[in-house]
Write an enzyme that holds these catalytic residues in place. Structure first.
Site, PDB file in Angstrom:
ATOM      1  N   GLU A  26       0.945  -1.103  -0.062  1.00  0.00           N
ATOM      2  CA  GLU A  26      -0.124  -0.049   0.198  1.00  0.00           C
ATOM      3  C   GLU A  26       0.831   1.239  -0.019  1.00  0.00           C
ATOM      4  OE1 GLU A  26      -3.120  -0.027  -0.934  1.00  0.00           O
ATOM      5  OE2 GLU A  26      -3.498  -1.458   0.550  1.00  0.00           O
ATOM      6  N   THR A  28       2.763   2.072  -2.080  1.00  0.00           N
ATOM      7  CA  THR A  28       4.104   1.820  -2.688  1.00  0.00           C
ATOM      8  C   THR A  28       4.220   2.056  -4.252  1.00  0.00           C
ATOM      9  OG1 THR A  28       3.241  -0.447  -2.966  1.00  0.00           O
ATOM     10  CG2 THR A  28       4.784  -0.151  -1.182  1.00  0.00           C
ATOM     11  N   ASP A  29       2.794   2.112  -5.083  1.00  0.00           N
ATOM     12  CA  ASP A  29       2.820   2.149  -6.315  1.00  0.00           C
ATOM     13  C   ASP A  29       3.511   3.520  -6.782  1.00  0.00           C
ATOM     14  OD1 ASP A  29       0.665   3.722  -5.585  1.00  0.00           O
ATOM     15  OD2 ASP A  29      -0.577   2.804  -7.073  1.00  0.00           O
ATOM     16  N   SER A  60     -25.562   6.786 -16.750  1.00  0.00           N
ATOM     17  CA  SER A  60     -25.311   5.753 -15.636  1.00  0.00           C
ATOM     18  C   SER A  60     -26.583   5.131 -15.175  1.00  0.00           C
ATOM     19  CB  SER A  60     -24.403   6.451 -14.425  1.00  0.00           C
ATOM     20  OG  SER A  60     -24.441   5.531 -13.238  1.00  0.00           O
ATOM     21  N   GLY A 117     -16.482   5.296  -3.457  1.00  0.00           N
ATOM     22  CA  GLY A 117     -15.724   5.815  -2.586  1.00  0.00           C
ATOM     23  C   GLY A 117     -14.979   4.876  -1.219  1.00  0.00           C
ATOM     24  N   GLY A 119     -12.740   2.780  -1.653  1.00  0.00           N
ATOM     25  CA  GLY A 119     -11.303   2.312  -1.845  1.00  0.00           C
ATOM     26  C   GLY A 119     -11.230   0.994  -2.473  1.00  0.00           C
ATOM     27  N   SER A 123     -13.436   3.732  -9.602  1.00  0.00           N
ATOM     28  CA  SER A 123     -13.051   4.808 -10.567  1.00  0.00           C
ATOM     29  C   SER A 123     -12.140   3.891 -11.777  1.00  0.00           C
ATOM     30  CB  SER A 123     -12.062   5.871  -9.767  1.00  0.00           C
ATOM     31  OG  SER A 123     -11.105   5.471  -9.301  1.00  0.00           O
ATOM     32  N   ASP A 167      -4.393   0.494  -9.513  1.00  0.00           N
ATOM     33  CA  ASP A 167      -5.956   0.135  -9.591  1.00  0.00           C
ATOM     34  C   ASP A 167      -6.174  -0.320 -10.878  1.00  0.00           C
ATOM     35  OD1 ASP A 167      -5.771   1.034  -6.938  1.00  0.00           O
ATOM     36  OD2 ASP A 167      -6.810   2.787  -7.295  1.00  0.00           O
ATOM     37  N   TYR A 219      -3.780  12.225   0.486  1.00  0.00           N
ATOM     38  CA  TYR A 219      -2.819  11.325  -0.649  1.00  0.00           C
ATOM     39  C   TYR A 219      -1.791  12.235  -1.174  1.00  0.00           C
ATOM     40  CZ  TYR A 219      -2.482   7.818  -4.075  1.00  0.00           C
ATOM     41  OH  TYR A 219      -2.024   6.991  -4.955  1.00  0.00           O
TER      42      TYR A 219
HETATM   43  C1  GLA Z   1      -5.268   4.295  -4.141  1.00  0.00           C
HETATM   44  C2  GLA Z   1      -4.769   4.834  -5.297  1.00  0.00           C
HETATM   45  C3  GLA Z   1      -3.573   3.718  -5.753  1.00  0.00           C
HETATM   46  C4  GLA Z   1      -2.442   3.579  -4.574  1.00  0.00           C
HETATM   47  C5  GLA Z   1      -3.446   3.090  -3.261  1.00  0.00           C
HETATM   48  C6  GLA Z   1      -2.474   3.028  -1.956  1.00  0.00           C
HETATM   49  O1  GLA Z   1      -5.962   3.315  -4.408  1.00  0.00           O
HETATM   50  O2  GLA Z   1      -5.495   4.849  -6.387  1.00  0.00           O
HETATM   51  O3  GLA Z   1      -2.797   4.160  -6.940  1.00  0.00           O
HETATM   52  O4  GLA Z   1      -1.485   4.533  -4.322  1.00  0.00           O
HETATM   53  O5  GLA Z   1      -4.384   4.357  -3.224  1.00  0.00           O
HETATM   54  O6  GLA Z   1      -1.929   2.005  -2.160  1.00  0.00           O
END
Ligand code: GLA
Length: 382
Positions: A26, A28-29, A60, A117, A119, A123, A167, A219
């Site tokens: 998490e 890390t991307d 939608s 929303g 997580g 999106s 994602d 973020y």
């Molecule tokens: C969100 C972002 C991802 C990643 C995560 C944290 O999901 O869209 O790119 O940074 O948070 O790991």
């Protein structure tokens, strides 16, 4: 993306892209590191057809009012706040035009069941399904990697969420019964066997229903701290700090906050690689402690958890989860845990009761199954 429809063709093209759960890895991307997400069954289906030249219409199944815009008016910031959901769709059309694709008028309809929303990448599911449907309809010939790139451009540059790409990669390349080890520098993906049911476990998701938005400041602020730490350490990204050099690297950072952020990323990359090796070796039931350590690091060092998520993780532990953690960007959203099915059901009930007792919003618990990524849906009336 095969089977282009000719311009003027009355046909339509439908593609489905899933949401994702991140097992570990998490924040890390965007540090060019490693993550280990899996696609889930919940997703979004986008259907594209040709419409009046020069215009794009978006509807939608989850909204009352369609939105129509001239293609030439598409630009970041053009949508009113209440229409922001459509940015993930229109952002893809914008990104395709930015890349030089000459698009006809388009009608795009989307229908999704990824909780918004939470997580879980509703999106990315929207963006990837739309990109594939438009490519297929218009014969753009996007490869799966192109879909990832277009979807990411829409999210970063049109919507304005500075996310890191995990994602979209998970949504496109997901495989049933697998998690994906993603190298976020090379964008290489390795599918690793991950089948909790075969190990007698459920992957429980607990949506805290506490709002989570990645366009808010937290973020981006975490991302900037990581970039600053990498710069101070003289590396391209925190990915480049080996776990064996952790103490030395931390000693060279000037503030406690930078040390905490960097420690999370450096240790999380290491945990992710160790978790991947356990899955590669068929030792799924041994990954639990890594998940729980990841949670502690995100709670204490990266400071992106919430009281709701911490409570959910703690209760899953009390119901013998082999491991539990926050998943996704944080600041709300979901907790995940690996538990025996009976314990998972009991934990979800206990979490609901505990939330109620503390006056938190009502959470939603459900199990998820590692599922296929982006795919074409054949409409029955074609
Ligand atoms: C969100 C972002 C991802 C990643 C995560 C944290 O999901 O869209 O790119 O940074 O948070 O790991």
């Amino acid at each position: 993306m095969s089977g282009p429809a000719a311009r003027g063709d009355v046909g339509e093209r439908s593609w489905r892209a899933p949401g994702r759960v991140n097992l570990i890895g998490e924040h890390t991307d965007y540090n060019e590191g490693f993550c280990l997400p899996l696609a889930i069954e919940q997703g979004c289906t986008a259907t594209a057809s040709i419409a009046e030249d020069g215009f794009v219409e978006v509807s939608s199944a989850q909204r009352d009012e369609p939105i129509e815009l001239a293609l030439t008016d598409l630009a970041p910031g053009v949508l009113a706040d209440e229409d922001s959901w459509a940015g993930y769709v229109l952002g893809v059309v914008w990104a395709l035009r930015e890349r030089g694709h000459d698009l006809p008028g388009l009608s795009l309809s989307v229908d999704g069941n990824v909780p918004l929303g939470a997580g879980l990448s509703s999106s990315a599911a929207l963006e990837c399904s739309v990109a594939a449907a438009v490519s297929d309809l218009c014969g753009l010939g996007l490869t799966p990697a192109d879909v990832v790139a277009v979807a990411r451009q829409a999210e970063n540059d049109f919507v304005g969420a500075p996310t890191g790409g995990m994602d979209q990669l998970a949504s496109v390349f997901g495989q049933a019964g697998h998690a994906l080890l993603c190298d976020m520098r090379t964008l290489d993906v390795e599918a690793l066997p991950f089948d909790p049911a075969a190990a007698g476990l459920d992957l429980l998701v607990l949506d805290s229903r506490a709002p989570h938005r990645l366009t808010d400041g937290g973020y981006g602020e975490r991302r900037r701290s990581c970039e600053q730490a990498a710069e101070l350490l003289g590396v391209r990204a925190l990915r480049d700090v080996a776990i064996g050099d952790l103490d030395d690297a931390l000693n060279r950072l000037p503030t406690e906050q930078l040390r905490k952020r960097a420690r999370h990323v450096i240790t999380e990359n290491d945990r992710t690689l160790r978790c991947a090796q356990l899955l590669r070796d068929g030792r799924l039931t041994e990954i639990g402690p890594l998940l729980t350590e990841s949670h502690h690091s995100l709670r204490d060092d990266f400071e992106v958890s919430t009281p709701q998520i911490d409570l959910a993780v703690q209760i899953m532990g009390a119901f013998d989860a082999i491991g539990a953690r926050i998943t996704g960007g944080g600041f709300g959203g979901c907790a995940i845990g690996l538990l025996e099915p009976r314990q998972a059901r009991a934990a979800a009930v206990a979490i609901r009761a505990a939330f109620d007792g503390l006056g938190f919003g009502e959470p939603v618990g459900f199990t998820v199954v590692p599922s296929a990524g982006l795919r074409r849906i054949v409409s029955s009336h074609l």
